[in-house]
Design an enzyme around this catalytic site. Sequence first.
Site, PDB file in Angstrom:
ATOM      1  CG  ASP A  37      38.627  61.919  51.649  1.00 24.92           C
ATOM      2  OD1 ASP A  37      39.399  62.491  50.875  1.00 24.92           O
ATOM      3  OD2 ASP A  37      38.619  62.111  52.867  1.00 24.92           O
ATOM      4  CD  GLN A  53      34.029  64.617  52.021  1.00 21.80           C
ATOM      5  OE1 GLN A  53      34.395  65.740  52.338  1.00 21.80           O
ATOM      6  NE2 GLN A  53      32.893  64.091  52.463  1.00 21.80           N
ATOM      7  CG  PHE A  98      34.642  67.463  56.370  1.00 28.05           C
ATOM      8  CD1 PHE A  98      34.078  68.306  55.424  1.00 28.05           C
ATOM      9  CD2 PHE A  98      35.831  67.876  56.991  1.00 28.05           C
ATOM     10  CE1 PHE A  98      34.670  69.533  55.109  1.00 28.05           C
ATOM     11  CE2 PHE A  98      36.422  69.090  56.673  1.00 28.05           C
ATOM     12  CZ  PHE A  98      35.850  69.920  55.735  1.00 28.05           C
ATOM     13  CB  SER A  99      35.759  61.639  55.147  1.00 28.45           C
ATOM     14  OG  SER A  99      36.099  62.064  53.844  1.00 28.45           O
ATOM     15  NE  ARG A 169      40.141  66.178  58.628  1.00 27.33           N
ATOM     16  CZ  ARG A 169      40.967  67.132  59.016  1.00 27.33           C
ATOM     17  NH1 ARG A 169      40.620  67.956  59.988  1.00 27.33           N
ATOM     18  NH2 ARG A 169      42.153  67.276  58.433  1.00 27.33           N
ATOM     19  CG  ASP A 170      38.424  62.049  58.134  1.00 32.02           C
ATOM     20  OD1 ASP A 170      37.486  62.803  57.820  1.00 32.02           O
ATOM     21  OD2 ASP A 170      39.601  62.282  57.851  1.00 32.02           O
ATOM     22  CD  GLU A 222      43.344  64.717  56.108  1.00 33.54           C
ATOM     23  OE1 GLU A 222      42.767  65.793  56.320  1.00 33.54           O
ATOM     24  OE2 GLU A 222      43.771  64.396  54.986  1.00 33.54           O
ATOM     25  CD1 TRP A 309      44.587  65.848  50.937  1.00 33.31           C
ATOM     26  CD2 TRP A 309      43.591  67.475  49.756  1.00 33.31           C
ATOM     27  NE1 TRP A 309      43.232  65.725  51.107  1.00 33.31           N
ATOM     28  CE2 TRP A 309      42.594  66.707  50.399  1.00 33.31           C
ATOM     29  CE3 TRP A 309      43.202  68.549  48.955  1.00 33.31           C
ATOM     30  CZ2 TRP A 309      41.230  66.995  50.260  1.00 33.31           C
ATOM     31  CZ3 TRP A 309      41.842  68.829  48.818  1.00 33.31           C
ATOM     32  CH2 TRP A 309      40.887  68.054  49.465  1.00 33.31           C
TER      33      TRP A 309
END
Length: 485
Positions: A37, A53, A98-99, A169-170, A222, A309
């Site tokens: 990302d 990332q 992480f992002s 997340r993110d 995400e 992915w």
Amino acid sequence: MKNLLISLVLAMTFTNSAAQSLRPNYHYTPPNNWVNDPNGLVFLDGEYHLFYQYNPFGDKWGHMSWGHAVSKDLQKWETLPLALPEIQNLDGSTTMIFSGCVVVDSFNTSGFFAKGFKKGLVAIFTSHVSKPGQDLAQHQSLAYSSDKGRTWKYFDKNPVLDIGLTNFRDPNVIWFPSENKWIMSVVKPLEYIVQFYSSKDLKKWTFMSEFGKQGDTTKIWECPSLVRVPVENTNLSKWVLMLSSGHRQAGYLAMQYFVGDFDGKNFKSQKQNDVYYLDEGKDFYAAIPFYNLPKTQKNPIIIGWTNDWEYANDIPANDGYRGGFSVARKLALYNSGSGFKLKQQPIINSKIKTETLTLSKKYVLNSKFGEKTQNSYRLNLEIDLNTSQGFDLKMLKYDNQYLLLSYDISSNLLTLDRTKSGKVDFNKRFSSIESVKVSPKNNKLYLDILVDKSVVEVYVNSGEKVLTELVFPEKLETSEVFNFK
Ligand code: FRU
């Protein structure tokens, strides 16, 4: 000959093995190793920052850290040293970075900067804590920089937002001027939920509302982001919530978006049941908008990761890196007749070898092609479908290998077929065909095609539809063949 056949022969020579490289020319790729990302897209002092990332230790996903590149024009990027490295904790666990995003804290709301300093950058990212074989936590944390992102300090009281989940997340943060507050969008991926939090200082976050369980829920959610987008040819603008999730075709990944209203607390979507995909190809994911664009730039600009992915860790990495990014794209909304939809325009340098052609069954063309393009060019086509049933365009063609873009007027289907496009057998899910419905405008189809060695972006009808796909042609000596049906 029944059909007009136009062969655009791109004569090429290749003298050394470097010329065989599949590394794109005008799409950013890291010098080496793995990327996914884009993170922390931000503009400051004439410089666009692309954090991403990155695995500093290998060409597969792992040791996630933030890499860094800068550009003055969104075209030419310079890679800078690693920005945010993975952290080794005293208890033997590690915290991967992480992002997330980067904001300019020009009022020093965080207190991280010297009094009156207006150029402080704050990164808000997911701190992913794990031990071998065990994910322990995901929470949101901060880092800050007073030197335009060259060096960073982790906040010593991280994390700043922890709700006790291992999947949370993110974060993507915007400033909401009318209420003098920051707003964070962040996901609970497994529940298909975006949560909105607010803060006055980036350190203490208060839950406001959530949105989700609609649209495409075939894959986890995400990388959400909330952005205001102008409606073209009006003074209107609407809020758009973008996120990364499933693809029209089962198992693959894509991005979807919701157009609606946001009142500083709640997001409401204009439609409940329709699914809007940002890009119809297999390789466009995790895109986020730039923060702090110049005031004159009203339209958001995004960059996405060009991979999926489903096979991301298996794509060829012969040049030492694996994964890269789309060109920067400008977003606008248009009134589709059934709600507002996004269109995207590539931000592209005029120096890129470009061929502009009007194709009609009535013409015989004098092609200007013939210069060395090394599979890296832009093709601008206006295709008059008045007296034809559609077309086939074979790109990157060498012997029986080519990427096929075809259109069928009776079904209105535009199809991108990479099953014969070169190397496809590194993962059985890679070889695939994409179809999307597009209508001609006054019997014409407009294609703006960016071909850049191993990445192809197809913008249809001024970017009302976009298809981004990776390809791994085995030769650089290729040609383009266009054929009306
Ligand atoms: C999306 C993603 C994010 C996460 C990051 C980890 O591609 O899975 O949700 O923060 O990648 O590298």
